[in-house]
Design a protein around this motif. Structure first.
Motif, short mmCIF file in Angstrom:
data_model
loop_
_atom_site.label_atom_id
_atom_site.label_comp_id
_atom_site.label_asym_id
_atom_site.label_seq_id
_atom_site.Cartn_x
_atom_site.Cartn_y
_atom_site.Cartn_z
N PRO A 53 2.85 1.05 5.10
CA PRO A 53 3.03 -0.32 5.57
C PRO A 53 2.89 -1.60 4.54
O PRO A 53 2.97 -2.69 4.67
CB PRO A 53 2.06 -0.58 6.70
N ALA A 54 2.41 -1.01 3.23
CA ALA A 54 2.09 -2.06 2.29
C ALA A 54 3.58 -2.64 1.65
O ALA A 54 4.55 -1.74 1.64
CB ALA A 54 1.37 -1.67 1.18
N LEU A 55 3.67 -3.86 1.47
CA LEU A 55 5.06 -4.39 0.88
C LEU A 55 4.84 -5.33 -0.44
O LEU A 55 3.94 -6.27 -0.15
CB LEU A 55 5.82 -5.23 2.05
N LEU B 168 5.44 -5.00 15.65
CA LEU B 168 3.95 -5.32 14.99
C LEU B 168 4.03 -4.74 13.49
O LEU B 168 3.57 -5.58 12.58
CB LEU B 168 3.09 -4.92 15.72
N VAL B 169 4.46 -3.65 13.38
CA VAL B 169 4.22 -2.90 11.79
C VAL B 169 5.20 -3.70 10.91
O VAL B 169 5.04 -3.97 9.81
CB VAL B 169 4.68 -1.46 11.70
N ASN B 170 6.52 -4.03 11.29
CA ASN B 170 7.53 -4.74 10.73
C ASN B 170 7.10 -6.07 10.54
O ASN B 170 7.24 -6.78 9.29
CB ASN B 170 8.85 -4.82 11.70
N LEU B 171 6.71 -6.67 11.59
CA LEU B 171 6.11 -7.97 11.29
C LEU B 171 4.78 -8.13 10.38
O LEU B 171 4.82 -9.20 9.51
CB LEU B 171 5.82 -8.71 12.53
N GLY B 172 3.96 -7.21 10.44
CA GLY B 172 2.74 -7.34 9.88
C GLY B 172 2.91 -6.90 8.20
O GLY B 172 2.26 -7.73 7.30
N ALA C 148 -8.78 9.99 -1.21
CA ALA C 148 -8.24 10.48 -0.18
C ALA C 148 -7.23 9.35 0.40
O ALA C 148 -7.23 8.15 0.42
CB ALA C 148 -9.22 10.93 0.80
N GLY C 149 -6.18 9.96 1.38
CA GLY C 149 -5.41 9.39 1.93
C GLY C 149 -3.99 8.87 1.00
O GLY C 149 -4.10 9.36 0.00
N SER C 150 -3.12 8.13 1.73
CA SER C 150 -1.54 8.10 1.18
C SER C 150 -1.78 7.17 0.19
O SER C 150 -2.67 6.19 0.37
CB SER C 150 -0.67 7.97 2.46
N LEU C 151 -0.80 7.02 -0.63
CA LEU C 151 -0.58 5.76 -1.37
C LEU C 151 -0.22 4.46 -0.59
O LEU C 151 -0.69 3.52 -1.26
CB LEU C 151 0.80 6.06 -2.33
N SER C 152 0.46 4.45 0.51
CA SER C 152 0.60 3.27 1.29
C SER C 152 -0.73 2.60 1.74
O SER C 152 -0.77 1.54 1.76
CB SER C 152 1.57 3.52 2.42
N ALA C 153 -1.59 3.49 2.09
CA ALA C 153 -2.88 2.97 2.68
C ALA C 153 -3.58 2.35 1.53
O ALA C 153 -4.47 1.48 1.58
CB ALA C 153 -3.98 4.12 3.44
N GLN C 154 -3.78 3.06 0.25
CA GLN C 154 -4.25 2.50 -1.09
C GLN C 154 -3.93 1.31 -1.28
O GLN C 154 -4.51 0.30 -1.60
CB GLN C 154 -4.48 3.61 -1.99
#
Length: 567
Positions: free
Chosen positions: A46-48, A156-160, A267-273
């Protein structure tokens, strides 16, 4: 008219605006293509990472609302060149981004935003408008995708993610463009003047960015890495101008994103980082935008205060020099007048002429004291006043001071009582100036006490100090008058029938007392209740020794005189 001039005349933009629109279009288009590449190549949702929002905001602030057109066209072209069959949704999204930028421009102007961002109010306005306005495009795009059935994720994901990416971009990119667009010459001059410190600061920042975003370590040299970036940016806030801070924040953001994508730490995905990096740097950017504005506001206030102080000092020096010249020039013609009065007094006189000569002498004495006071005030202001201290006897100074004011006391028909110790009290002081202190206080007491009043001069040795107290039954001091009691050229009482004087007596008295390492205190129960001025002067070493020896049985303060005709 040539073809080029005719074409420019048909456009709603001037040549300068057309050039700026072209630059905006190119910058926005390539930034959008970069954002699309990062999003799809590295699957950052969800990072943009969406820098066009910051470019669009800076463009409308610098070029006005007409920049909506290159923003719309660049966004539309970026989308249709990346996807196929998306013309409708592309126009909706492009129009939403243009509307968002113009809305932010309106809000910032509505709240009086200053693009230099050198005040806390402007900085907080910018941050608030960025957070509020960047929700426009995500809301419109999400609503349209819901309506058309093309939304593939939660609303909410798209908006956020679009909102978060817009806020991050606006906080990082827009301040950099704004402050460098109008002040790049000043920034380059500072870089040239302080290149060594600036190189060290950016080297430190690079090391911190590497430690925070390019390594998996959570602590370096015992310090938590999350606190290192704010500490490094604090250097830029306190030592450099906001332009260099904006550049440092931008470098931190680019380094953080690049380090997260390339090294894939933890740990964790790239998007979360990436989302964590966005939130972390976005919060730091918002805080430091406000912090830098507060610091710049403080600097400007200090510079203004320093300029005002320099102006006031120059005016004060000019005033002091004028007073000194005036007093000196007025004293020159006074000398032959005094000499002439001395010659007249040597001749046989009738009672009437003798009285006239006496009155003239009193007036010349008064004028001489006023001129001496003006000269002393000028010397004090210029720092040229020097005390000539020696071991002196308090009783001698008291006697001489009382003798100097006896005629004035008799003229006012006052009763003057003098109380002082019989045993000698020694001071290490300038006898002339201590006498001047007593004369000023006694003259004021007589002047502001109605005729046939009572004035008392009391002196004693106490606790290693000499206490000199002058009390009267006069007009007293109101609470409103206390703050300006020792202000030069200020009158506490209006007394035209007695002559208002220059208003420098108490000012000189206080300064003379302080130059002797003493203090002065004024007490009064209010108007009509009289007043008491207490002066504390340190004893000499010999006087203090004698005081300690005599402390068990101090010498009694002895009333010396009553002057209302006799002493």
């Amino acid at each position: 008219m040539g073809m080029r001039e005719w074409a420019c005349a048909q456009l709603p933009l001037s040549r300068k605006e057309l050039f700026f629109a072209g630059v905006t279009f190119a910058a926005y288009f390539f930034a959008a293509k970069l954002g699309l590449y990062l999003y799809y190549a590295f699957e950052t949702s969800p990072a943009l990472i969406w820098p066009p929002v910051g470019i669009a905001l800076a463009a409308v602030l610098l070029g006005g609302h007409k920049m909506w057109l290159p923003i719309l066209l660049a966004q539309h072209l970026a989308l249709i060149s990346h996807f196929t069959g998306v013309h409708t949704i592309s126009l909706v999204i492009a129009s939403a981004y243009a509307l968002q930028a113009v809305a932010a421009l309106y809000l910032l102007r509505r709240f009086g935003f200053d693009m230099a961002m050198t005040s806390a109010r402007s900085a907080m306005t910018f941050v608030g408008v960025v957070i509020a306005a960047t929700v426009i495009e995500p809301a419109i795009a999400t609503a349209w995708q819901l309506y058309s059935g093309t939304l593939g994720v939660s609303p909410l994901v798209n908006l956020g993610r679009a909102w978060g990416g817009g806020v991050f971009s606006a906080l990082i990119v827009a301040p950099l463009v704004l402050v460098w667009y109008r002040g790049w010459r000043t920034a380059l001059a500072e870089i040239a003047a302080r290149r060594a410190e600036l190189a060290l600061a950016f080297a430190t920042l690079a090391g911190v960015v590497y430690a925070v975003f390019w390594t998996p370590h959570t602590r370096v040299l015992g310090a938590t890495v999350i606190f290192m970036l704010p500490a490094a940016l604090l250097w830029f806030v306190l030592r450099f101008n906001p332009r260099l801070l904006a550049l440092a924040v931008f470098v931190s953001a680019v380094g953080g994103i690049a380090g997260t994508i390339i090294t894939l730490p933890g740990a964790g995905s790239l998007s979360a980082q990436l989302l964590n990096v966005q939130v972390y740097i976005g919060l730091i950017a918002a805080l430091f935008i406000v912090f830098a504005a507060v610091e710049e506001e403080r600097r400007q206030g200090f510079r203004k205060l320093r300029e005002l102080y320099a102006q006031a000092s120059a005016a004060d020096r000019a005033k002091s020099e004028f007073i000194a010249i005036l007093a000196h020039e007025l004293r020159n013609p006074l000398a032959p007048i005094v000499s002439s009065l001395d010659l007249l007094r040597m001749q046989p006189q009738t009672a009437e002429s003798a009285e006239a000569i006496h009155r003239a002498e009193q007036h010349t004495i008064m004028i001489r004291r006023l001129l001496d006071g003006l000269l002393d005030t000028a010397r004090l202001s210029q720092g040229k006043f020097v005390l000539r201290k020696e071991l002196v006897r308090l009783q001698d100074i008291v006697d001489q001071s009382v003798a100097s004011v006896e005629d004035y006391v008799r003229t006012r028909r006052h009763t003057l009582r003098v109380i002082q110790p019989e045993e000698p009290v020694m001071l290490y002081a300038d006898a002339v100036r201590v006498k001047q202190i007593l004369i000023n206080l006694l003259t004021n007491a007589c002047k502001y006490t109605p005729p046939c009043g009572y004035v008392e001069l009391y002196a004693e040795a106490r606790d290693g100090h000499v206490l000199i107290r002058v009390s009267d039954t006069g007009e007293g001091i109101s609470s409103a008058a206390r703050p300006r009691l020792y202000t030069p050229f200020s009158q506490v009482h209006e007394a035209p029938e007695r002559g208002t004087g220059l208003g420098i007596g108490l000012f000189l008295t206080k300064r003379l007392v302080e130059m002797h390492n003493g203090k002065i205190q004024a007490d009064s129960d209010g108007p009509g209740q009289g007043s008491t001025f207490s002066v504390y002067l340190p004893l000499s070493m010999e006087g203090a020794r004698r005081y300690r020896e005599d402390a068990p049985a101090p010498a009694a303060a002895q009333p010396e005189a009553v002057a209302g005709g006799s002493r």
